[in-house]
Write a protein that holds these residues in place. Sequence first.
Motif, PDB file in Angstrom:
ATOM      1  N   LEU A  81       0.873  -1.163  -0.155  1.00  0.00           N
ATOM      2  CA  LEU A  81       0.086   0.117   0.151  1.00  0.00           C
ATOM      3  C   LEU A  81       0.773   1.207   0.169  1.00  0.00           C
ATOM      4  CD1 LEU A  81      -3.043   0.550   0.179  1.00  0.00           C
ATOM      5  CD2 LEU A  81      -2.986   0.575   2.708  1.00  0.00           C
ATOM      6  N   HIS A  82       0.604   2.144  -0.746  1.00  0.00           N
ATOM      7  CA  HIS A  82       1.303   3.503  -1.075  1.00  0.00           C
ATOM      8  C   HIS A  82       0.362   4.602  -0.597  1.00  0.00           C
ATOM      9  CE1 HIS A  82       4.926   1.578  -2.799  1.00  0.00           C
ATOM     10  NE2 HIS A  82       3.904   0.786  -3.463  1.00  0.00           N
ATOM     11  N   SER A  83       0.900   5.792  -0.058  1.00  0.00           N
ATOM     12  CA  SER A  83       0.147   6.933   0.022  1.00  0.00           C
ATOM     13  C   SER A  83       0.072   8.033  -1.239  1.00  0.00           C
ATOM     14  CB  SER A  83       0.582   7.752   1.255  1.00  0.00           C
ATOM     15  OG  SER A  83       0.223   7.028   2.444  1.00  0.00           O
ATOM     16  N   PHE A  84      -0.999   8.314  -1.366  1.00  0.00           N
ATOM     17  CA  PHE A  84      -1.188   9.637  -2.496  1.00  0.00           C
ATOM     18  C   PHE A  84      -2.060  10.569  -1.856  1.00  0.00           C
ATOM     19  CE2 PHE A  84      -2.920  11.168  -6.484  1.00  0.00           C
ATOM     20  CZ  PHE A  84      -1.624  11.629  -6.995  1.00  0.00           C
ATOM     21  N   ARG A  85      -1.544  11.672  -1.895  1.00  0.00           N
ATOM     22  CA  ARG A  85      -2.569  12.917  -1.104  1.00  0.00           C
ATOM     23  C   ARG A  85      -2.835  14.054  -2.445  1.00  0.00           C
ATOM     24  NH1 ARG A  85      -3.060  12.597   4.302  1.00  0.00           N
ATOM     25  NH2 ARG A  85      -1.285  11.579   5.473  1.00  0.00           N
ATOM     26  N   TYR A 150     -11.363  -1.825   1.499  1.00  0.00           N
ATOM     27  CA  TYR A 150     -11.368  -0.116   1.294  1.00  0.00           C
ATOM     28  C   TYR A 150     -12.277   0.018   2.568  1.00  0.00           C
ATOM     29  CZ  TYR A 150     -10.692  -1.059  -3.679  1.00  0.00           C
ATOM     30  OH  TYR A 150     -10.273  -1.490  -4.752  1.00  0.00           O
ATOM     31  N   MET A 151     -11.839   1.164   3.091  1.00  0.00           N
ATOM     32  CA  MET A 151     -12.429   1.977   3.920  1.00  0.00           C
ATOM     33  C   MET A 151     -13.432   3.115   3.681  1.00  0.00           C
ATOM     34  SD  MET A 151      -9.508   2.726   6.742  1.00  0.00           S
ATOM     35  CE  MET A 151      -8.417   3.658   5.806  1.00  0.00           C
ATOM     36  N   PRO A 152     -14.476   3.509   4.397  1.00  0.00           N
ATOM     37  CA  PRO A 152     -15.210   4.569   3.902  1.00  0.00           C
ATOM     38  C   PRO A 152     -14.641   5.807   4.172  1.00  0.00           C
ATOM     39  CG  PRO A 152     -16.077   3.565   5.843  1.00  0.00           C
ATOM     40  CD  PRO A 152     -14.978   2.987   5.392  1.00  0.00           C
ATOM     41  N   MET A 153     -15.113   6.923   3.677  1.00  0.00           N
ATOM     42  CA  MET A 153     -14.684   8.240   3.709  1.00  0.00           C
ATOM     43  C   MET A 153     -15.711   9.029   4.342  1.00  0.00           C
ATOM     44  SD  MET A 153     -12.109  10.277   1.804  1.00  0.00           S
ATOM     45  CE  MET A 153     -12.881  11.884   0.977  1.00  0.00           C
ATOM     46  N   SER A 154     -15.485   9.961   5.516  1.00  0.00           N
ATOM     47  CA  SER A 154     -16.820  11.095   5.885  1.00  0.00           C
ATOM     48  C   SER A 154     -16.364  12.246   5.135  1.00  0.00           C
ATOM     49  CB  SER A 154     -16.524  11.139   7.192  1.00  0.00           C
ATOM     50  OG  SER A 154     -16.836  10.069   7.913  1.00  0.00           O
ATOM     51  N   VAL A 155     -17.296  12.909   4.424  1.00  0.00           N
ATOM     52  CA  VAL A 155     -17.105  14.048   3.757  1.00  0.00           C
ATOM     53  C   VAL A 155     -18.361  14.774   4.071  1.00  0.00           C
ATOM     54  CG1 VAL A 155     -15.694  13.067   1.653  1.00  0.00           C
ATOM     55  CG2 VAL A 155     -18.223  13.265   1.709  1.00  0.00           C
ATOM     56  N   LEU A 156     -18.310  16.420   3.771  1.00  0.00           N
ATOM     57  CA  LEU A 156     -18.898  17.417   3.659  1.00  0.00           C
ATOM     58  C   LEU A 156     -19.083  17.837   2.295  1.00  0.00           C
ATOM     59  CD1 LEU A 156     -18.330  19.602   6.870  1.00  0.00           C
ATOM     60  CD2 LEU A 156     -19.970  17.844   6.478  1.00  0.00           C
ATOM     61  N   ASP A 170     -16.166   2.740   0.414  1.00  0.00           N
ATOM     62  CA  ASP A 170     -14.879   2.206  -0.617  1.00  0.00           C
ATOM     63  C   ASP A 170     -14.039   3.164  -1.115  1.00  0.00           C
ATOM     64  OD1 ASP A 170     -15.831  -0.293   0.063  1.00  0.00           O
ATOM     65  OD2 ASP A 170     -16.903  -0.467  -1.891  1.00  0.00           O
ATOM     66  N   MET A 171     -13.824   4.150  -0.384  1.00  0.00           N
ATOM     67  CA  MET A 171     -12.848   5.398  -0.996  1.00  0.00           C
ATOM     68  C   MET A 171     -11.644   5.372  -0.708  1.00  0.00           C
ATOM     69  SD  MET A 171     -14.800   7.847  -2.641  1.00  0.00           S
ATOM     70  CE  MET A 171     -14.155   9.200  -2.165  1.00  0.00           C
ATOM     71  N   VAL A 172     -10.978   4.537   0.367  1.00  0.00           N
ATOM     72  CA  VAL A 172      -9.655   4.620   0.614  1.00  0.00           C
ATOM     73  C   VAL A 172      -9.291   3.209   0.771  1.00  0.00           C
ATOM     74  CG1 VAL A 172      -7.973   5.150   2.445  1.00  0.00           C
ATOM     75  CG2 VAL A 172      -9.938   6.878   1.894  1.00  0.00           C
ATOM     76  N   ALA A 173      -8.096   2.858  -0.152  1.00  0.00           N
ATOM     77  CA  ALA A 173      -7.602   1.308   0.024  1.00  0.00           C
ATOM     78  C   ALA A 173      -7.173   1.150   1.325  1.00  0.00           C
ATOM     79  CB  ALA A 173      -6.547   1.321  -0.984  1.00  0.00           C
ATOM     80  N   GLU A 174      -7.302   0.187   1.935  1.00  0.00           N
ATOM     81  CA  GLU A 174      -6.872  -0.149   3.352  1.00  0.00           C
ATOM     82  C   GLU A 174      -5.712  -1.450   3.273  1.00  0.00           C
ATOM     83  OE1 GLU A 174      -8.725  -1.505   7.576  1.00  0.00           O
ATOM     84  OE2 GLU A 174      -9.972  -1.749   5.749  1.00  0.00           O
ATOM     85  N   SER A 175      -6.041  -2.268   2.339  1.00  0.00           N
ATOM     86  CA  SER A 175      -4.888  -3.366   2.252  1.00  0.00           C
ATOM     87  C   SER A 175      -4.909  -3.767   0.637  1.00  0.00           C
ATOM     88  CB  SER A 175      -5.071  -4.644   3.092  1.00  0.00           C
ATOM     89  OG  SER A 175      -6.393  -5.237   2.873  1.00  0.00           O
ATOM     90  N   CYS A 176      -3.739  -4.470   0.546  1.00  0.00           N
ATOM     91  CA  CYS A 176      -3.532  -5.220  -0.923  1.00  0.00           C
ATOM     92  C   CYS A 176      -3.460  -6.492  -0.929  1.00  0.00           C
ATOM     93  CB  CYS A 176      -1.958  -4.545  -1.428  1.00  0.00           C
ATOM     94  SG  CYS A 176      -2.119  -2.720  -1.504  1.00  0.00           S
TER      95      CYS A 176
END
Length: 179
Positions: A81-85, A150-156, A170-176
């Motif tokens: 898993l890699h980060s990408f902001r 995947y993890m959910p993501m809270s948004v406004l 399913d907005m954020v990958a949690e594992s590969c």
Amino acid sequence: MGELLGTEGEGIMRQIGQWHLSLHRRRRSKDSSEPQDPSLDALKNAPTSSSSFSTPTSSLIVSDIPSYKHKTNTPKNRCKLHSFRLSFDELGWGHYFIAPPVYNPRFCQGDCPRVLHYGYHSPNHAIIQTLINDLGVGDVPPPSCVPYKYMPMSVLVVQKKKVEYKELDDMVAESCTCR
């Protein structure tokens, strides 16, 4: 035991009995000057083990494949898993998403190992695909490194000129995994 296995089993049990007697004679012949039993030639090259039914360290299937290529198990650039902001503005969605200001969807990248261990949660299909790729049968690629959970993501968000809270699945990958 031989009776349970039928005539073939009885033959096998007889053979085991002969080997046992041969081993007993061989031990005695080492202590004395008796000639060795010629039927022991098959046992000379047999591996020594505490159990006659022990499993070999390598797979029988793989060892029976004549052109099997031996490779290292752990690739240098292993699947992980890699980060990408980035901001939603960079995606062109800044007018819709208010918060969070930065989104890290993360991604999976890297090479899948030849032996897919338990932690990868790979299906049997991926294991067979790896073997076929190693053998060079056809143009079958190795398994790909992809997100597993995947993890959910809270948004406004702004919707109909109102600010609303949403939970996006399913907005954020949690594992590969390798598939």
